[in-house]
Write a protein that holds these residues in place. Structure first.
Motif, PDB file in Angstrom:
ATOM      1  N   GLN A  98     -44.260  85.776  44.935  1.00 26.92           N
ATOM      2  CA  GLN A  98     -45.504  86.515  44.751  1.00 26.92           C
ATOM      3  C   GLN A  98     -45.301  87.498  43.586  1.00 26.92           C
ATOM      4  OE1 GLN A  98     -48.572  86.861  44.488  1.00 26.92           O
ATOM      5  NE2 GLN A  98     -49.185  86.823  46.654  1.00 26.92           N
ATOM      6  N   ARG A 100     -47.705  90.763  42.201  1.00 30.04           N
ATOM      7  CA  ARG A 100     -48.977  91.474  42.349  1.00 30.04           C
ATOM      8  C   ARG A 100     -49.188  92.401  41.146  1.00 30.04           C
ATOM      9  NH1 ARG A 100     -46.473  91.799  47.645  1.00 30.04           N
ATOM     10  NH2 ARG A 100     -47.370  90.184  48.972  1.00 30.04           N
ATOM     11  N   SER A 146     -52.043  78.203  50.943  1.00 30.90           N
ATOM     12  CA  SER A 146     -52.337  79.607  51.281  1.00 30.90           C
ATOM     13  C   SER A 146     -53.830  79.764  51.512  1.00 30.90           C
ATOM     14  CB  SER A 146     -51.894  80.486  50.101  1.00 30.90           C
ATOM     15  OG  SER A 146     -52.533  81.748  50.121  1.00 30.90           O
ATOM     16  N   LEU A 147     -54.227  80.895  52.069  1.00 32.61           N
ATOM     17  CA  LEU A 147     -55.659  81.240  52.059  1.00 32.61           C
ATOM     18  C   LEU A 147     -56.146  81.252  50.607  1.00 32.61           C
ATOM     19  CD1 LEU A 147     -55.684  84.273  54.506  1.00 32.61           C
ATOM     20  CD2 LEU A 147     -56.800  82.069  54.881  1.00 32.61           C
ATOM     21  N   ARG A 153     -57.774  86.595  45.613  1.00 33.60           N
ATOM     22  CA  ARG A 153     -57.673  88.026  45.896  1.00 33.60           C
ATOM     23  C   ARG A 153     -57.239  88.699  44.600  1.00 33.60           C
ATOM     24  NH1 ARG A 153     -54.603  92.430  47.422  1.00 33.60           N
ATOM     25  NH2 ARG A 153     -52.491  91.589  47.445  1.00 33.60           N
ATOM     26  N   TYR A 159     -50.640  83.538  41.674  1.00 36.63           N
ATOM     27  CA  TYR A 159     -50.342  82.970  43.002  1.00 36.63           C
ATOM     28  C   TYR A 159     -51.543  82.159  43.480  1.00 36.63           C
ATOM     29  CZ  TYR A 159     -48.788  83.025  47.926  1.00 36.63           C
ATOM     30  OH  TYR A 159     -48.378  82.680  49.207  1.00 36.63           O
ATOM     31  N   PRO A 189     -51.154  78.944  55.185  1.00 39.25           N
ATOM     32  CA  PRO A 189     -50.892  80.089  56.054  1.00 39.25           C
ATOM     33  C   PRO A 189     -51.865  81.231  55.766  1.00 39.25           C
ATOM     34  CG  PRO A 189     -48.889  79.351  54.947  1.00 39.25           C
ATOM     35  CD  PRO A 189     -50.053  78.699  54.260  1.00 39.25           C
ATOM     36  N   TYR A 191     -52.335  85.592  56.587  1.00 39.53           N
ATOM     37  CA  TYR A 191     -51.456  86.721  56.311  1.00 39.53           C
ATOM     38  C   TYR A 191     -50.353  86.754  57.367  1.00 39.53           C
ATOM     39  CZ  TYR A 191     -53.965  88.258  52.305  1.00 39.53           C
ATOM     40  OH  TYR A 191     -54.481  88.305  51.035  1.00 39.53           O
ATOM     41  N   MET A 196     -42.026  88.750  51.999  1.00 41.76           N
ATOM     42  CA  MET A 196     -42.867  88.752  50.791  1.00 41.76           C
ATOM     43  C   MET A 196     -44.065  89.681  50.973  1.00 41.76           C
ATOM     44  SD  MET A 196     -44.516  85.512  48.792  1.00 41.76           S
ATOM     45  CE  MET A 196     -46.007  85.304  49.760  1.00 41.76           C
ATOM     46  N   ASN A 197     -44.492  89.852  52.230  1.00 39.90           N
ATOM     47  CA  ASN A 197     -45.677  90.673  52.486  1.00 39.90           C
ATOM     48  C   ASN A 197     -45.349  92.071  52.987  1.00 39.90           C
ATOM     49  OD1 ASN A 197     -47.531  88.764  51.669  1.00 39.90           O
ATOM     50  ND2 ASN A 197     -47.702  87.868  53.702  1.00 39.90           N
ATOM     51  N   LEU A 200     -47.416  94.970  51.953  1.00 42.91           N
ATOM     52  CA  LEU A 200     -48.786  94.925  52.505  1.00 42.91           C
ATOM     53  C   LEU A 200     -48.774  95.341  53.973  1.00 42.91           C
ATOM     54  CD1 LEU A 200     -49.937  91.506  51.018  1.00 42.91           C
ATOM     55  CD2 LEU A 200     -50.056  93.770  49.963  1.00 42.91           C
TER      56      LEU A 200
HETATM   57  C1  GCO Z   1     -51.228  88.792  49.041  1.00 44.02           C
HETATM   58  C2  GCO Z   1     -50.394  87.997  50.021  1.00 44.02           C
HETATM   59  C3  GCO Z   1     -51.044  86.636  50.279  1.00 44.02           C
HETATM   60  C4  GCO Z   1     -50.386  86.008  51.494  1.00 44.02           C
HETATM   61  C5  GCO Z   1     -50.810  84.607  51.807  1.00 44.02           C
HETATM   62  C6  GCO Z   1     -52.216  84.531  52.252  1.00 44.02           C
HETATM   63  O1  GCO Z   1     -50.654  89.536  48.223  1.00 44.02           O
HETATM   64  O2  GCO Z   1     -52.467  88.682  49.156  1.00 44.02           O
HETATM   65  O3  GCO Z   1     -49.075  87.834  49.548  1.00 44.02           O
HETATM   66  O4  GCO Z   1     -50.922  85.858  49.130  1.00 44.02           O
HETATM   67  O5  GCO Z   1     -49.012  85.974  51.313  1.00 44.02           O
HETATM   68  O6  GCO Z   1     -50.589  83.773  50.732  1.00 44.02           O
HETATM   69  O7  GCO Z   1     -52.483  83.186  52.584  1.00 44.02           O
END
Ligand code: GCO
Length: 255
Positions: A98, A100, A146-147, A153, A159, A189, A191, A196-197, A200
């Protein structure tokens, strides 16, 4: 009476990025269903540590440390598998990173790194696995989307683009390889509680947003992907192709 529909006995599964997180949970789940597991990561030490942990828990494990973005490394790894008589029946393309950052500030190198790790790797490894699966007339490929395969987002656009590509790569694999007895599908998947999260999860505002936006009102646990992974890796999905199963607590289903 054993239900053979979900039985992976006698099958070998390569799970990329499986020293920790979602990949490690999926590897354990496939092992619980009877598969021999091949763990992957870039670091040989991390792969060995993860493999020893699984062996201590009774799993049958091989180690394959390679960089999923390096074509030469991927090719030579599969040549080693050939030499050792290790046939990959199930491939889980899980490796991913990831990054951001607002796109307006994003460096090309960071864009490329995410695309290479999260998408191009699935092509490189999928191609090598499929070359062998085609000759055997069967195989299972499970790509981790992923979502963000469906919704963007802000600040995670590379990503998002990569995971959107994973959805279409999965359909492409189905288009070209289903006739050879290969079922290529994906898992999306939501959240999940992963390293990795961590940033968040530890952010009260983001944590509240996830819990409010998700009908299940909670983050997902990595082991909650195992059911979908075993289904897509098993005879139960022999007539399923090009699909993405979202394991997201319902987030994608509601406004
Ligand atoms: C983010 C997260 C998402 C989740 C996931 C959601 O920063 O929004 O890392 O990317 O990890 O992929 O499905």
């Amino acid at each position: 009476m054993k239900n053979r529909l979900f039985d992976l006995s006698g099958r070998t599964a390569l799970v990329t990025g499986s020293t920790r997180g979602l990949g490690n949970a999926i590897a354990r789940g496939l092992g619980d269903a009877g598969a021999h597991i091949v763990l992957n990561g870039r670091s040989a030490d991390a792969v060995a540590d993860a493999a020893n942990a699984l062996r201590a828990d009774g799993y049958s494990v091989d180690e394959a440390a390679f960089d999923v973005t390096c074509e030469a490394g991927v090719v030579s790894t599969f040549e080693r598998f050939d030499a050792e008589g290790l046939a990959i029946d199930i491939l889980v393309n899980n490796a991913g990173i990831q990054h951001r950052q607002a796109m307006i500030e994003l460096a090309l190198a960071d864009w490329q790194r995410v695309i290479d790790t999260n998408l191009t790797s699935a092509f490189l490894i999928g191609r090598e696995a499929a070359r062998r699966m085609i000759s055997r007339g069967h195989g299972k490929i499970v790509n981790i989307g992923s979502l963000t395969s469906e919704l963007a987002r802000a600040t995670v656009i590379p990503y998002t683009v990569a995971k959107g590509g994973v959805k279409m790569l999965t359909k492409g694999m189905a288009a070209e390889w289903a006739k050879h007895g290969i079922q290529a599908n994906a898992i999306g998947p939501g959240y999940m509680l992963t390293e990795m999260n961590e940033a968040l999860i530890n952010n009260p505002q983001f944590d509240a947003w996830v819990k409010g936006r998700t009908p299940a009102a909670r983050w997902g646990k990595p082991e909650e992907l195992v059911g979908a992974a075993v289904f897509l890796a098993s005879p139960a999905s022999d007539y399923v192709n090009g699909q993405m199963i979202f394991v997201d607590g319902g987030m994608l289903s509601v406004l």
